[in-house]
Design a protein around this motif. Sequence first.
Motif, mmCIF file in Angstrom:
data_model
loop_
_atom_site.group_PDB
_atom_site.id
_atom_site.type_symbol
_atom_site.label_atom_id
_atom_site.label_comp_id
_atom_site.label_asym_id
_atom_site.label_seq_id
_atom_site.Cartn_x
_atom_site.Cartn_y
_atom_site.Cartn_z
ATOM 1 N N ASP A 110 0.830 -1.199 0.000
ATOM 2 C CA ASP A 110 0.000 0.000 0.000
ATOM 3 C C ASP A 110 0.867 1.252 0.000
ATOM 4 O O ASP A 110 0.499 2.267 -0.595
ATOM 5 C CB ASP A 110 -0.928 -0.003 1.214
ATOM 6 C CG ASP A 110 -2.022 -1.053 1.087
ATOM 7 O OD1 ASP A 110 -2.296 -1.488 -0.037
ATOM 8 O OD2 ASP A 110 -2.595 -1.448 2.118
ATOM 9 N N TRP A 148 3.405 2.042 -1.749
ATOM 10 C CA TRP A 148 4.134 1.616 -2.942
ATOM 11 C C TRP A 148 5.315 2.514 -3.258
ATOM 12 O O TRP A 148 6.288 2.070 -3.890
ATOM 13 C CB TRP A 148 3.178 1.599 -4.128
ATOM 14 C CG TRP A 148 2.435 2.878 -4.319
ATOM 15 C CD1 TRP A 148 1.180 3.185 -3.852
ATOM 16 C CD2 TRP A 148 2.890 4.059 -4.984
ATOM 17 N NE1 TRP A 148 0.841 4.470 -4.189
ATOM 18 C CE2 TRP A 148 1.873 5.036 -4.890
ATOM 19 C CE3 TRP A 148 4.063 4.382 -5.660
ATOM 20 C CZ2 TRP A 148 1.997 6.301 -5.439
ATOM 21 C CZ3 TRP A 148 4.194 5.655 -6.217
ATOM 22 C CH2 TRP A 148 3.171 6.590 -6.101
ATOM 23 N N VAL A 160 -4.365 7.874 -2.482
ATOM 24 C CA VAL A 160 -3.567 7.202 -3.512
ATOM 25 C C VAL A 160 -3.228 8.177 -4.636
ATOM 26 O O VAL A 160 -2.079 8.249 -5.105
ATOM 27 C CB VAL A 160 -4.320 5.973 -4.064
ATOM 28 C CG1 VAL A 160 -3.594 5.389 -5.268
ATOM 29 C CG2 VAL A 160 -4.463 4.905 -2.985
ATOM 30 N N TYR A 185 1.818 1.487 -10.281
ATOM 31 C CA TYR A 185 1.581 1.337 -8.849
ATOM 32 C C TYR A 185 0.219 1.911 -8.461
ATOM 33 O O TYR A 185 -0.515 1.315 -7.662
ATOM 34 C CB TYR A 185 2.679 2.034 -8.050
ATOM 35 C CG TYR A 185 3.985 1.269 -7.989
ATOM 36 C CD1 TYR A 185 4.009 -0.093 -7.718
ATOM 37 C CD2 TYR A 185 5.196 1.917 -8.187
ATOM 38 C CE1 TYR A 185 5.207 -0.805 -7.660
ATOM 39 C CE2 TYR A 185 6.403 1.231 -8.124
ATOM 40 C CZ TYR A 185 6.401 -0.131 -7.867
ATOM 41 O OH TYR A 185 7.587 -0.821 -7.805
ATOM 42 N N ALA A 189 -2.681 -0.090 -6.666
ATOM 43 C CA ALA A 189 -2.597 0.214 -5.239
ATOM 44 C C ALA A 189 -3.926 -0.004 -4.536
ATOM 45 O O ALA A 189 -4.998 0.176 -5.112
ATOM 46 C CB ALA A 189 -2.128 1.654 -5.032
#
Length: 463
Positions: free
Chosen positions: A51, A53, A159, A445, A449
Amino acid sequence: MIDAITRSHLRLVLLVTVLFLTACATRQEPSRAPVELPAEYTRTGHLAVSDTWWKAFDDRQLDRLVERALDDNLSLRASYQRLRQARAVADRQGAALFPSLDATAGAERQETDNTETDTFSAGLSASYEVDLWGRVQSVSEAESFRASASLADYQAAAVSLSGEIANTWFQLVEQRAQLALAESQLETNNKVLTVIESRFAMGQNSSADVLRQRQLVSASRERLSNIEGEAGVLQHQLAVLLGQSPGQGNLPEDDTLPALPPLPETGVPAELVQRRPDLQQAWRVVQAADRDLAAAISNRFPRFSIEASIRSQANDAGDLFDNWLSTLAGNLVVPLVDGGERRAEVRRSGAVLEELIQEYGQAVIVAVREVEDALAREQQQRRRLQSLNDQGRLADTTYRQLRNQYLNGTVSYIEVLTALKDKQDLQRTILNTRQQLLTTRVALYRALAGSIESAKTPENNEV
């Protein structure tokens, strides 16, 4: 007579049973997205995607920037407040599942010409809607799903923010590296200019050669100015992402791009649906719409509520609780004629649900496409970078050979100038391609993610 009453009761029980089963039939889990997912992606690696990343780049400066942004970014804080609002609405709606109880107290004085009369009162009143058809429960569940959607939306924003930080940071580092390269190229071009001017003074070069080299030096200075301006803009963008005013970001100094980490394990598309917070958000919205539809259907059925109260009144406060008056009432409201309003609301809610299901399906296939696009672009950029590195080595060798031949008088200066420009252009292109390769990995990613857990994540805080 008894048989008639019995038959009447049986008809009433049968009607209630049919209505109950009809109401229960509305509480169905909405169907999943109407799309067929591929069994696997075209490529995959071996390292699991964390998570967090961004730590895969092994860049301490990037780690610090992302952590600062997750704590201080104002847009993310606003998203957090929207989550708190959604949860408060869900709690408020959930309160309708329980009885309400109110306490009352009063004192009154009436005066006439000769007398004064005091009246004291106190009491309790309670009310409760019996959720026969699940309407109240459905509305409460709809708001709970919307609160869950707000949490997923907050996580998706985190994110997205981490990806913006990584991309902006890599672009800034690349511009700093480009600045160092431009300064080195300017120094090289000035040295070559000195050689050309010396040879011109000795009659070994034409004035055109000097002018061409001076033009190259001037272009190198202009490039320096452009890079400094672009680096300043990126610093301002990064400061804003960190929740600070431009010029107050206190940004770290670094001009070295990190190495590209190994390709992560992509898993399978079915796992992506469960992992990505934006897809979870879309699915929670679908579930909320399904509960809205159930509530709209239940709203067409009768409502039954109970009210109870207990009250005491006296002319003296000491006698207030000696005598009590209690009441108990039941209210039944049966919709009869509404001009088709409730039926139309059911149709509207059903159409909204189907619309959201289709949008959810579209979001799922777009998410799969994002992973495949990132994989395809990374493969192409790896090949391009390898080709550019090969070209760079050849260009450097070509320039050195032509420069020696020029000093020996066997080739013209224009060939040396062309080779020098090709070499410097390739150096700049290689730097830019390395940054683009890192940006493509960031996109991969982000496409893979899950939710970002941190001290600021609402699951770890009282909301």
